[in-house]
Design a protein around this motif. Structure first.
Motif: not given
Length: 463
Positions: A288, A304, A422
């Protein structure tokens, strides 16, 4: 060594597991409070009326309940000596067998199989023998006995010696190690574990991959699986329960609170895990952070939502891992956060209603374990999702066998690859996401817990 209740009549269906369906808490005033457990096994067993569940007393409350004769119909709780249980459960099951099957060892320095290991192994044998003796005592003629998981790998062989008339099954809820890794174990221990499970008429696994790994170990070490049949039963999500439970008032409350934390108009990447070493939470956070570094357009636009519920905190390595998760989340927020945007919303206090709220809100679900027997989170999110959810899934999760076609699949060790996945998930069109979510939900619920259990029972009885 062991004290417990004995049921009044022999049982025809018996289940053995370390943790039972009920736990007791001892209050300061001496009162005992009971709490029902959840999970796939509890749901699955609800399909059978006349059964006996043999389990261990796990804490002071459980042990006190056994001593007072407090119990529940259909449950026999074994009060195994607390030190024996600790050595068997923490010393062997969670610190050796779990590590072997999830490939968690740092092999330059561990494992070290010394005299302390041998002392704990003797406790594991004692613990398994207590279960085998209780099952032998309780089972009616020709009864079906389903033994659960790595905690009780020796039980089938021990029980077979005591009661050759029984139909015995063993189910592994974890992965099974490939033969080269399994052989990290001392040769005699590796052989004892395999022979223990092969005491069953039927040994079953969550995926074909884990079943094949077990067969490979048996073939290499013992020359085959003997008369034991091997089965595969991929435990699915309980769709009816999840859909009903996820729309209750407390979940709606948690959703409102999460929406406020996330902020208006932002996308969410959700993960829900125990802080278990195999769940790979730290690399997920690194991925992330890499997304925010390499794709600055996502700054202020994504959050997140990471639920990392403490697990096995009596083991130092797990306490350290939980701390590492918290430290990394804090670092990401310090590096990228603004007055109006918190990049990582981390919760470490277990809250099932909040987990379901996150499932419903998720634009992306991140499930990236190093290795996982199945991973029900990957199956539950598509079932509960309100508006469709892109699933980023590790190829090392058992769920990959059933969900891989409609997930974005990642190598769990590849942080940059996961960051790219992602980004792909966040930019997926609404129509594609909706179509994938529908297919994922169908695959995820193909074998709900009750059917999963009944299939095993039927297969065992047909031996």
């Amino acid at each position: 060594m062991v004290s417990e209740h004995t049921s009044s009549s022999p049982a025809q269906v018996l289940v053995a597991s370390n943790r039972g369906p009920i736990t007791y808490t001892l209050g300061e005033d001496g009162t005992l409070d009971s709490k029902r457990g959840g999970g796939g096994l509890v749901s699955g067993l609800s399909a059978v009326d006349d059964k006996l569940w043999v389990c261990a007393a796990l804490g002071d409350g459980d042990r006190e309940a056994v001593r007072r004769g407090v119990g529940e119909a259909g449950v026999r709780m074994l009060d195994i000596d607390a030190e024996v249980h600790a050595d068997a459960y923490n010393g062997i099951a969670n610190s050796v067998l779990w590590f072997v099957h999830h490939l968690l060892y740092q092999t330059p320095v561990e494992p070290v199989f010394d005299t302390e290991f041998r002392r704990q192994w003797a406790a594991y044998e004692t613990y398994n023998r207590a279960f085998a003796e209780a099952l032998a005592q309780e089972a009616g003629p020709g009864a079906a006995v389903l033994v659960q998981d790595y905690h009780l790998a020796l039980v089938p062989g021990m029980l077979r010696e005591l009661r050759p008339d029984l139909r015995i099954g063993h189910f592994s809820h974890t992965p099974w190690a490939p033969v080269d890794y399994f052989r990290l174990l001392p040769d005699d221990i590796a052989e004892q574990l395999l022979r223990g499970i092969l005491g069953a008429d039927r040994a079953a696994f969550l995926t074909r991959r884990w079943a094949d790994a077990f067969i490979g170990c048996c073939t290499e070490i013992l020359g085959g699986t003997g008369r034991t049949r091997i089965g595969v039963h991929g435990l699915g999500a309980d769709a009816d329960f999840l859909r009903r439970r996820s729309h209750e008032a407390d979940v709606d409350e948690r959703m409102a609170a999460l929406r406020e934390q996330v902020g208006e108009g932002r996308k969410t990447i959700v993960r829900v895990d125990r802080t278990e070493l195999s769940k790979n939470i730290v690399r997920g956070l690194h991925a992330y952070r890499t997304l925010l570094e390499t794709r600055p357009e996502w700054r202020e636009r994504v959050v997140h939502v990471a639920f990392a519920y403490p697990s096995r905190q009596d083991l130092a390595v797990y306490r350290d891992y939980t701390a590492a998760v918290q430290t990394l989340a804090t670092e990401i927020n310090a590096a990228y956060g603004t007055e109006s945007w918190t990049p990582v919303v981390l919760h470490v206090k277990d809250d099932f209603a909040r987990s379901l709220a996150a499932y419903r809100l998720a634009d992306v679900a991140l499930v990236n374990p190093i290795r996982d027997g199945m991973n029900l989170v990957a199956k539950e999110v598509p079932v509960v999702s309100d508006h469709g959810c892109a699933l980023v899934l590790s190829r090392e999760a058992g769920a990959y066998e059933e969900l891989g076609e409609d997930a974005i699949v990642v190598n769990p060790y590849d942080v940059t690859g996961t960051a790219e996945a992602l980004h792909e998930a966040l930019t997926m069109s609404g129509d594609e996401r909706s179509g994938r979510t529908k297919r994922l939900a169908e695959a995820a619920t193909a074998l709900p817990p009750q059917r999963w259990f009944l299939d095993q029972l039927e297969a065992l009885r047909q031996q």
